[in-house]
Design a protein around this motif. Structure first.
Motif: not given
Length: 318
Positions: A261-271, A313-315
């Motif tokens: 879930v944390d990895a998904l949030n980092k790339v921008g996934f939202v519920k 931001v990740i890069v």
């Protein structure tokens, strides 16, 4: 006097990096990937059991039964300090059948989910993830071992796939529609082989601009590393930047691991709070519920614009 230095022989470079890398899946990966996906499903069972056992009502029941057992077997404490430890005997004896009962009731729910998942058309016809124009998949290889995978569906995003397996051992789905769809697919593949190849596939992108991550599984010892993030970036780059898709969706179970879930949030996934995908006619199926109480999962969604900003931001942090 001549001074000659011998140059050390340099070993030939390997065809592929031997440590950590992401590569497309191969047909030979099927057994390992199904094992990873199955482990991810079954690890929710102890989490569900803890949800029940640590519930205040369950704890109160254990203490009440334990107190009754202590009174019945004369384990109540007295003036002797050591006798206070005997007061734990009753609750311990009372907890054993309750723990077993919780496991006995909830295990069939997770076994059923495991069988339905393994029997879905995407995993039964695993070659579809490896062939051109079908769903795509990648694996993360660490020290020559597959420790993570991501499988993406471009054909039926947001829809539940029919499973050929039932919830219990020996149950098989004998739905005639499955056979009709399989025969239709074989007929379509035969017609496609008769056409002249143009070098490109007409089915590499989704018709409505939406794709779904069907499976995202990483072996538990490696989840706290960047492996889930690396798999997501590899897949999202392919579908957002190469194939120009608009949105990516994923259905998560209630007991999905925190690292995923944390990895998904980092790339921008939202519920997703709506069953309708914004900007599309696609509707999301009801999330899967699991366990004694029926804990329900949820959908997450990611748009191309959000991913591009998050990736910068990740890069930058790397």
């Amino acid at each position: 006097m001549s001074t000659s230095t011998e140059q050390p022989l340099t070993p030939p470079l390997p065809d592929q990096p031997q440590n950590d890398y992401v590569r497309p899946i191969h047909p030979d990966d099927e057994r390992v990937l199904k094992t990873l996906i199955g482990l991810g499903i079954m690890e929710g069972l102890p989490k569900a059991n803890n949800k029940i056992i640590l519930n205040p009502l369950c704890v109160l029941s254990i203490l009440t039964l334990g107190y009754s057992l202590n009174r019945l077997m004369s384990f109540m404490p007295d003036e002797n300090i050591i006798s206070w430890f005997t007061a734990l005997i009753g609750p311990c004896l009372a907890s054993l059948p309750i723990l077993g009962l919780v496991e006995y009731i909830q295990r069939p729910h997770f076994i059923g989910l495991l069988r339905r998942t393994m029997g879905q058309s995407d995993l039964v016809k695993f070659d579809g993830y490896c062939s051109e124009g079908k769903s795509k998949g990648w694996v993360f290889v660490h020290n020559d071992q597959i420790v993570g995978t991501i499988l993406v569906d471009t054909q039926n995003p947001g829809k539940k796939l029919v499973s050929v397996l039932g919830d219990e051992e020996g149950q098989i789905n004998e739905d005639k529609q499955l056979l009709e769809n399989e025969n239709k697919e074989k007929s379509n593949n035969t017609n496609l082989r008769k056409r002249k190849s143009t070098g490109t596939s007409s089915n590499t992108t989704s018709s409505n601009g939406i794709v779904q991550i069907r499976h995202l599984a990483v072996d538990s010892p490696y989840r706290q590393s960047s492996i889930p993030l690396d798999l997501l970036i590899e897949a999202l780059d392919q579908f957002f930047l190469v194939q120009d898709q608009n949105k990516v969706i994923i259905e998560l179970g209630y007991f999905c691991s925190k690292e995923i879930v944390d990895a998904l949030n980092k790339v921008g996934f939202v519920k997703s709070t709506s069953k309708q995908v914004e900007g599309s006619d696609s509707k999301l199926e009801e999330p899967e519920s699991i366990g004694l109480i029926g804990w329900k999962g949820y959908w997450m969604i990611l748009s191309k614009e959000v991913y591009e900003s998050k990736k910068e931001v990740i890069v930058g942090k790397k």
